[in-house]
Every structure is written in structure tokens, then in C-alpha cells.
Scaffold this active site. Structure first.
Site, short mmCIF file in Angstrom:
data_model
loop_
_atom_site.label_atom_id
_atom_site.label_comp_id
_atom_site.label_asym_id
_atom_site.label_seq_id
_atom_site.Cartn_x
_atom_site.Cartn_y
_atom_site.Cartn_z
N ASN A 192 5.26 2.34 -5.41
CA ASN A 192 5.09 1.03 -4.90
C ASN A 192 5.17 0.05 -6.10
O ASN A 192 4.81 0.57 -7.13
CB ASN A 192 3.83 0.89 -4.01
CG ASN A 192 2.71 1.56 -4.82
OD1 ASN A 192 2.75 2.30 -5.45
ND2 ASN A 192 1.49 0.67 -4.41
N GLU A 213 4.29 -3.85 -6.79
CA GLU A 213 3.58 -4.97 -6.15
C GLU A 213 4.09 -6.35 -6.87
O GLU A 213 4.74 -6.23 -7.91
CB GLU A 213 1.94 -4.89 -6.16
CG GLU A 213 1.54 -3.57 -5.47
CD GLU A 213 0.28 -3.33 -5.33
OE1 GLU A 213 -0.71 -4.16 -6.17
OE2 GLU A 213 -0.16 -2.59 -4.43
N CYS A 231 7.01 -0.90 -0.81
CA CYS A 231 6.25 0.55 -0.76
C CYS A 231 7.09 1.68 -1.54
O CYS A 231 8.14 1.15 -1.43
CB CYS A 231 6.07 0.85 0.72
SG CYS A 231 4.88 0.03 1.79
N GLU A 259 8.00 4.53 -0.30
CA GLU A 259 8.94 5.19 0.27
C GLU A 259 10.37 4.39 0.49
O GLU A 259 11.48 4.73 0.33
CB GLU A 259 8.47 5.23 1.89
CG GLU A 259 7.11 5.88 2.07
CD GLU A 259 6.12 5.15 1.85
OE1 GLU A 259 5.92 4.35 1.14
OE2 GLU A 259 5.08 5.56 2.61
N CYS A 299 3.85 3.18 6.19
CA CYS A 299 3.57 2.09 7.26
C CYS A 299 4.73 1.78 8.07
O CYS A 299 5.90 2.52 8.16
CB CYS A 299 3.38 0.72 6.38
SG CYS A 299 5.02 0.16 5.75
N CYS A 324 8.14 1.08 6.69
CA CYS A 324 9.09 2.20 6.02
C CYS A 324 9.37 3.13 7.14
O CYS A 324 10.61 3.67 7.12
CB CYS A 324 7.91 2.93 5.21
SG CYS A 324 7.59 1.82 3.70
N1 THU Z 1 1.89 1.45 0.40
C1 THU Z 1 2.98 2.16 -0.01
O1 THU Z 1 3.55 2.17 -1.17
N2 THU Z 1 3.51 3.04 1.21
C2 THU Z 1 2.56 3.39 2.28
O2 THU Z 1 2.94 4.11 2.97
C3 THU Z 1 1.50 2.66 2.27
C4 THU Z 1 1.16 1.52 1.32
C5 THU Z 1 1.49 0.46 -1.02
C6 THU Z 1 1.73 -0.84 -0.61
C7 THU Z 1 0.82 -1.73 -1.54
O3 THU Z 1 1.48 -1.70 -2.77
C8 THU Z 1 -0.12 -0.41 -1.83
O4 THU Z 1 0.19 0.82 -0.99
C9 THU Z 1 -1.78 -1.02 -0.78
O5 THU Z 1 -1.23 -1.36 0.47
#
Ligand code: THU
Length: 168
Positions: free
Chosen positions: A69, A71, A80, A82, A119, A122
Site C-alpha cells: 500500500n 499512501e 491498496c 492488492e 476491500c 480491490c
Molecule cells: N489497505 C490495503 O492495502 N489493502 C486492504 O485490503 C485493506 C487496506 C491499506 C489502505 C491504507 O493504506 C491502509 O491499508 C489502511 O486502510
């Protein structure tokens, strides 16, 4: 009290099968994929959530490729793990079907006992991968208490919006 009868034309259930494996029960290539997802958490850029997610894909030719991920100070712009992994793989290996994806999350100094589940956004992107190649993609959700495995993204997203939906 008045009873309201709810009539409907039809009712049906949708079920998904999930298999949970201890590390030593996983196939060697699945264990390798889970390890790659765990390692990928180290490349996460998560200064805002401190929640590090890693994803690893195994392509049909055996290539393992990863993502994490990423940000942003403008929160919604982050991506994310994925989708980072999938979009990268589809750019570098567009002709390789994706056989499996493993996902791991690390926070507060450890991996969690229960796996995290991708999520909705994804899941939709993962579904497109299956449809693009006409092959199911196994999904391996890592937790320290076990890796939860489904044999297709369809088990995570049973009611799908797909390209055919646009033609109705
Ligand atoms: N996140 C992911 O990378 N994958 C997921 O399946 C759920 C959430 C990340 C997004 C964000 O950077 C952090 O987790 C908190 O939500």
C-alpha cells in the site's frame, strides 16, 4: 401488533468455500507466495495509517511479483497493496494470467492472527483479472493463526458487476 408479510418471488443463498491452512499444510509454492506478501509489507508507504499491507502474485509462468500500500497526504489518493501489485503485474506481464494472490498485513509490530480481507474496490479489480484471462485466481489471506484460501475471487465477490453488465 400488525404483522407485515414479506412476499418475494424467489429466495436463494450464495455460499463461499474457505479453506484454512497452517503454514506447514500449505503447498510449497503457496508458502513462497505468502512469504513474498509478508516481505512486501516492508516496502509499504503507510505514514498515516501505520498499517502495512503486502500482496504477492504468482503468474502462470511462475513469476512472483509484489506490491504494497502507498499512501498520500491527500488520503483518498493512496492505493491498496492488492491494486498496486495487480496493476504493476499487468503492466510488466500483460500476457500472463494470474494464478494466485497472497495478502498479508503488519501493524503495531506484528502480523495479526486473523487475516485481513481485501476491500471492495480491490475485489472488483481482482475480479477483472479473472475475467480478463478467463481463469480463476486463488486468493490466500495470511494470518498468523492460519492462511484462509478461496479458489476464486468470485467467492469474495458473489454478486458481480462485469463487462457483460454494461450490455444489458
Ligand atoms: N489497505 C490495503 O492495502 N489493502 C486492504 O485490503 C485493506 C487496506 C491499506 C489502505 C491504507 O493504506 C491502509 O491499508 C489502511 O486502510
Amino acid at each position: 401488533m400488525q404483522q407485515i408479510k414479506a412476499f418475494c418471488m424467489e429466495k436463494y443463498n450464495i455460499t463461499s468455500e474457505v479453506s484454512v491452512y497452517r503454514d506447514d499444510e500449505l503447498l510449497p509454492e503457496d508458502r513462497e507466495l505468502v512469504e513474498a506478501a509478508k516481505c512486501a509489507t516492508e516496502h509499504s508507504y503507510a505514514p498515516y495509517s501505520q498499517f502495512r499491507v503486502g500482496a504477492a502474485l504468482r503468474l502462470a509462468d511462475g513469476t512472483v511479483t509484489t506490491g504494497s500500500n502507498q499512501e498520500n497526504a491527500s488520503y483518498p489518493l493512496g492505493l491498496c497493496a492488492e491494486r498496486t501489485a495487480i496493476f504493476h503485474a499487468q503492466h510488466t506481464h500483460p500476457d500472463q494470467p494470474v494464478e494466485a494472490i497472497a495478502i498479508a498485513a503488519w501493524a503495531n509490530g506484528h502480523f495479526y492472527p486473523d487475516p485481513i480481507s481485501p476491500c471492495g474496490a480491490c475485489r472488483q479489480v481482482m475480479l477483472e483479472v479473472e475475467n480478463r484471462y478467463g481463469r480463476p485466481m486463488r486468493v490466500l489471506l495470511y494470518g498468523t493463526s492460519g492462511t484462509h484460501v478461496v479458489s476464486s475471487v468470485r467467492d469474495l465477490l458473489p454478486f458481480q458487476f462485469v463487462s457483460e453488465s454494461l450490455k444489458k
